[in-house]
Design a protein around this motif. Structure first.
Motif, short mmCIF file in Angstrom:
data_model
loop_
_atom_site.label_atom_id
_atom_site.label_comp_id
_atom_site.label_asym_id
_atom_site.label_seq_id
_atom_site.Cartn_x
_atom_site.Cartn_y
_atom_site.Cartn_z
N ASN A 122 -0.27 112.32 79.27
CA ASN A 122 -1.50 111.64 78.87
C ASN A 122 -1.62 110.25 79.48
OD1 ASN A 122 -3.23 113.38 77.02
ND2 ASN A 122 -1.17 113.74 76.22
N MET A 123 -0.51 109.63 79.78
CA MET A 123 -0.53 108.38 80.54
C MET A 123 -1.02 108.66 81.96
SD MET A 123 3.05 106.69 79.29
CE MET A 123 3.31 106.33 77.55
N VAL A 124 -0.56 109.80 82.51
CA VAL A 124 -1.04 110.21 83.84
C VAL A 124 -2.55 110.42 83.79
CG1 VAL A 124 -0.99 112.08 85.54
CG2 VAL A 124 1.15 111.26 84.52
N ALA A 140 -4.25 107.03 83.79
CA ALA A 140 -4.14 106.33 85.07
C ALA A 140 -4.99 107.02 86.13
CB ALA A 140 -2.68 106.29 85.51
N ALA A 141 -4.99 108.34 86.12
CA ALA A 141 -5.79 109.09 87.10
C ALA A 141 -7.27 108.81 86.87
CB ALA A 141 -5.51 110.59 86.98
N GLY A 142 -7.69 108.71 85.61
CA GLY A 142 -9.08 108.40 85.28
C GLY A 142 -9.50 107.04 85.82
N GLU A 198 -0.80 121.17 78.10
CA GLU A 198 -2.07 120.82 77.46
C GLU A 198 -2.75 119.69 78.24
OE1 GLU A 198 -2.02 118.16 74.18
OE2 GLU A 198 -3.42 119.37 73.01
N GLY A 199 -1.95 118.67 78.55
CA GLY A 199 -2.49 117.53 79.29
C GLY A 199 -2.98 117.93 80.67
N ILE A 200 -2.25 118.84 81.31
CA ILE A 200 -2.64 119.28 82.65
C ILE A 200 -4.01 119.96 82.59
CG2 ILE A 200 -2.07 120.84 84.56
CD1 ILE A 200 0.93 120.28 83.90
N SER A 201 -4.22 120.77 81.56
CA SER A 201 -5.52 121.43 81.40
C SER A 201 -6.64 120.38 81.21
CB SER A 201 -5.46 122.38 80.20
OG SER A 201 -6.76 122.81 79.85
N TYR A 202 -6.36 119.34 80.45
CA TYR A 202 -7.36 118.27 80.25
C TYR A 202 -7.65 117.55 81.56
CZ TYR A 202 -7.51 118.51 75.14
OH TYR A 202 -7.71 118.91 73.85
N ILE A 203 -6.59 117.29 82.34
CA ILE A 203 -6.77 116.59 83.61
C ILE A 203 -7.61 117.44 84.55
CG2 ILE A 203 -5.56 115.72 85.66
CD1 ILE A 203 -3.22 114.97 83.72
N ALA A 204 -7.29 118.75 84.59
CA ALA A 204 -8.07 119.66 85.44
C ALA A 204 -9.51 119.71 84.94
CB ALA A 204 -7.44 121.05 85.42
N GLY A 205 -9.69 119.76 83.61
CA GLY A 205 -11.03 119.84 83.03
C GLY A 205 -11.83 118.56 83.23
N SER A 206 -11.14 117.46 83.48
CA SER A 206 -11.81 116.19 83.72
C SER A 206 -11.94 115.90 85.21
CB SER A 206 -11.04 115.05 83.06
OG SER A 206 -10.90 115.29 81.68
N ASP A 207 -11.53 116.86 86.04
CA ASP A 207 -11.62 116.73 87.50
C ASP A 207 -10.92 115.49 88.03
OD1 ASP A 207 -13.13 119.10 87.92
OD2 ASP A 207 -14.86 118.06 87.06
N LEU A 208 -9.67 115.31 87.63
CA LEU A 208 -8.93 114.13 88.08
C LEU A 208 -7.78 114.53 88.99
CD1 LEU A 208 -8.72 112.13 84.73
CD2 LEU A 208 -10.27 111.74 86.66
N PRO A 209 -7.51 113.69 89.99
CA PRO A 209 -6.39 113.96 90.89
C PRO A 209 -5.09 113.37 90.36
CG PRO A 209 -7.69 112.13 91.74
CD PRO A 209 -8.32 112.52 90.42
N THR A 220 -15.47 106.98 93.53
CA THR A 220 -16.65 106.34 92.90
C THR A 220 -16.77 106.70 91.42
OG1 THR A 220 -17.94 108.21 93.66
CG2 THR A 220 -17.99 106.25 95.04
N TRP A 221 -16.03 107.72 91.01
CA TRP A 221 -16.10 108.21 89.64
C TRP A 221 -15.12 107.51 88.70
CZ3 TRP A 221 -11.14 109.46 89.17
CH2 TRP A 221 -10.45 109.85 90.35
#
Lengths: 176, 354
Positions: B62-64, B67-69, B88-99, B194-195
């Motif tokens: 979730n820190m990742v 930071a990615a956001g 769980e966090g990986i799914s959220y990161i993917a769902g938020s379109d973050l690298p 830009t996001w």
């Protein structure tokens, strides 16, 4: 040419470092090398081993099935790997700690007093270097000077004062 | 020529990440990947970056996410059980379109399993792990040098497609040392972020990072936009190494360190007059389906060799699509299939053909 070397002994005898030194010397001399340790709940007094491959060509599997050279610093290590050594290969073991190796006419077997030699030279933790010195003599993977050059580059500055002693012990192993 | 260094896979990967501009690392120790974190802890402060040992894997991922956001190049690493916690966090990161870049140095499972090398997280890495329709780009290096180059590339791929990239190694690759160099690492032009939620300074509309879309139509639209990017990834990012496969009696499909064992098998079988080829997927997702289909035109049979009970073999079967027989050989729990075992398996297959 490809040389596959297994080094094995107790954790704390400098097995992994000795293997790293061989791999490093190989790299400095333009060879392809790999160093693969056993890892796990290893500790001083437990068993440790590493597989070092030194080759003129790209190394496929880093795992050694049949070593050309076995350097064994304790009994369990010798028992574990001695049957796997290839015909025409070499076994060097520490006869200070191991009573005897299985007879095998197809393999060059050298029992040397590595630990005793190291203790006599006031370098009781350097049995690994005695074995490496002997390994150089028996196998011609490198010259002893190439190994010493590698050692100089590999030793951290905090241990540079020990370089000369390490070299002396390597020489002693070479002469055994 | 650049000076070569003799490094462990785990350490080389950490060094490569920092050279690729990763300034933030959040992790939690677990064998056999702890050297990644240890190296980061030592070196990150020296380049003005941050290493943080989180209180748990869940916290770290979730820190990742945070930071990615904010647009940072960020990495985490773990081994199998830790990746389950992070899913769980990986799914959220993917769902938020973050690298971001996630390393899995796989060990035997399931559960706490063991600490020896395995490839039994293939399903988890390539088919989900977390919930929802999402993918990670999954990179599978086979040498320490490739751990370096793929790590550098992972950050660019993540930024290009705004998605998490996983580097999947195993305990053996992480622990072994080989010569590496860090010159000429792959580098791409990547789009500006830009996001990113970097503060509007009252000059632009606010950016929002979110994976919650209550309206089904809105969620479907987001998911379908992501699907279009996945199609681009499939088109552009497949990596595979094929050796000796044309007209081979048996083609071994294997990734990571298993592919190197396969190459040893290839040499051993050549001495016995049996032609063995090797297909090594370097990207596990996207999977090199087309390449394997092409090889299936001329090769006589396939053997998927894995440190698992048989996971990638399913994708091999889909790619071969019934054109040729597909066999499986694997060991698991931390046991690595030996060249002799694989040779015996090939002789069985070839024997059955005659």
């Amino acid at each position: 040419m490809t040389t596959q070397i297994i080094l094995a002994g107790f954790g704390g005898q400098g097995i992994l470092f000795a293997g790293k030194l061989l791999a490093y010397a190989g790299m400095l001399n333009g060879k392809e090398v790999s160093w693969l340790p056993s890892y796990g709940p290893e500790m001083r007094g437990g068993t440790a081993n590493c597989s070092v491959i030194i080759s003129d060509t790209q190394i496929a599997s880093p795992i050694i099935q049949k070593p050309d050279v076995l350097l064994a610093l304790n009994g369990p290590s010798l028992e574990k790997f001695e049957d796997a050594v290839v015909k025409g290969g070499t076994i060097i073991y520490d006869s200070s700690l191991i009573a005897s190796a299985k007879e095998n006419a197809d393999v060059n077997i050298c029992g040397i007093d590595a630990t005793e030699t190291a203790i006599r030279m006031d370098a009781k933790t350097l049995a690994n270097m005695v074995i490496l010195g002997k390994c150089i003599k028996e196998t011609n993977v490198f010259t002893i000077d190439q190994l010493k050059d590698a050692l100089k580059k590999l030793m951290p500055p905090s241990k540079a004062a020990l370089y000369d002693l390490n070299c002396k012990v390597l020489d002693a192993g070479y002469e055994l | 020529m650049a000076e070569k260094m003799l490094m462990k896979g785990n350490e080389a990967m950490a060094e490569a990440a920092m050279r690729a501009g990763c300034k933030l690392f959040f992790g939690y120790p677990i064998t056999p990947q702890t050297e990644v974190a240890a190296y980061m802890a030592k070196k990150m402060p020296k380049i003005g970056g941050l290493f943080m040992q989180a209180e748990s894997e869940v916290a770290a991922i979730n820190m990742v996410y945070g930071a990615a956001g904010a647009g940072a190049r960020v990495m985490t690493s773990s081994s199998s059980p830790g990746i389950s916690l992070k899913s769980e966090g990986i799914s959220y990161i993917a769902g938020s379109d973050l690298p971001c870049v996630i390393v899995n140095i796989v060990r035997g499972g399931p559960g706490l399993g063991g600490i020896q090398p395995a490839q039994s997280d293939y399903f988890q890495a390539t088919k989900g792990g977390g919930h929802g329709d999402y993918h990670l780009v999954v990179l599978a290096p086979a040498s320490v040098q490739e751990m370096v180059s793929l790590t550098a590339e992972a950050f660019d791929i993540a930024d290009t497609y705004r998605m998490p990239v996983m580097i999947m190694g195993d305990g053996m690759l992480g622990q072994m040392m080989e010569p590496v160099e860090f010159e000429n690492l792959p580098k791409r032009e990547v789009p500006e972020k830009t996001w990113a939620t970097t503060g509007t300074q009252m000059k632009r509309k606010k950016n929002i990072v979110n994976s919650l879309y209550i309206e089904p139509d809105a969620l479907e639209k987001m998911n379908n936009e992501r699907l279009e990017r996945y199609e681009l990834v499939k088109k552009n990012e497949v990596k595979v190494e094929t050796v000796n496969a044309e007209n081979a009696d048996v083609v071994i499909v294997a990734y990571g360190v298993m592919a190197r064992v396969a190459k040893t098998v290839m040499q051993m079988m050549e001495e016995k007059g049996i032609k063995v080829g090797v297909v090594r997927p370097i990207t596990l997702w996207p999977f090199p389906t087309e390449e394997i289909a092409k090889v299936a035109e001329s090769a006589k049979a396939f053997l998927s060799v894995e440190m698992s009970q048989g996971q990638m073999v399913e994708d091999v079967r889909l790619a071969v699509n019934g054109k040729k027989p597909v066999y499986f050989y694997g060991r698991n729990g931390g046991v690595v299939p030996s060249p002799d075992e694989i040779c015996a398996e090939i002789e069985k297959i070839v024997g059955g053909m005659k």
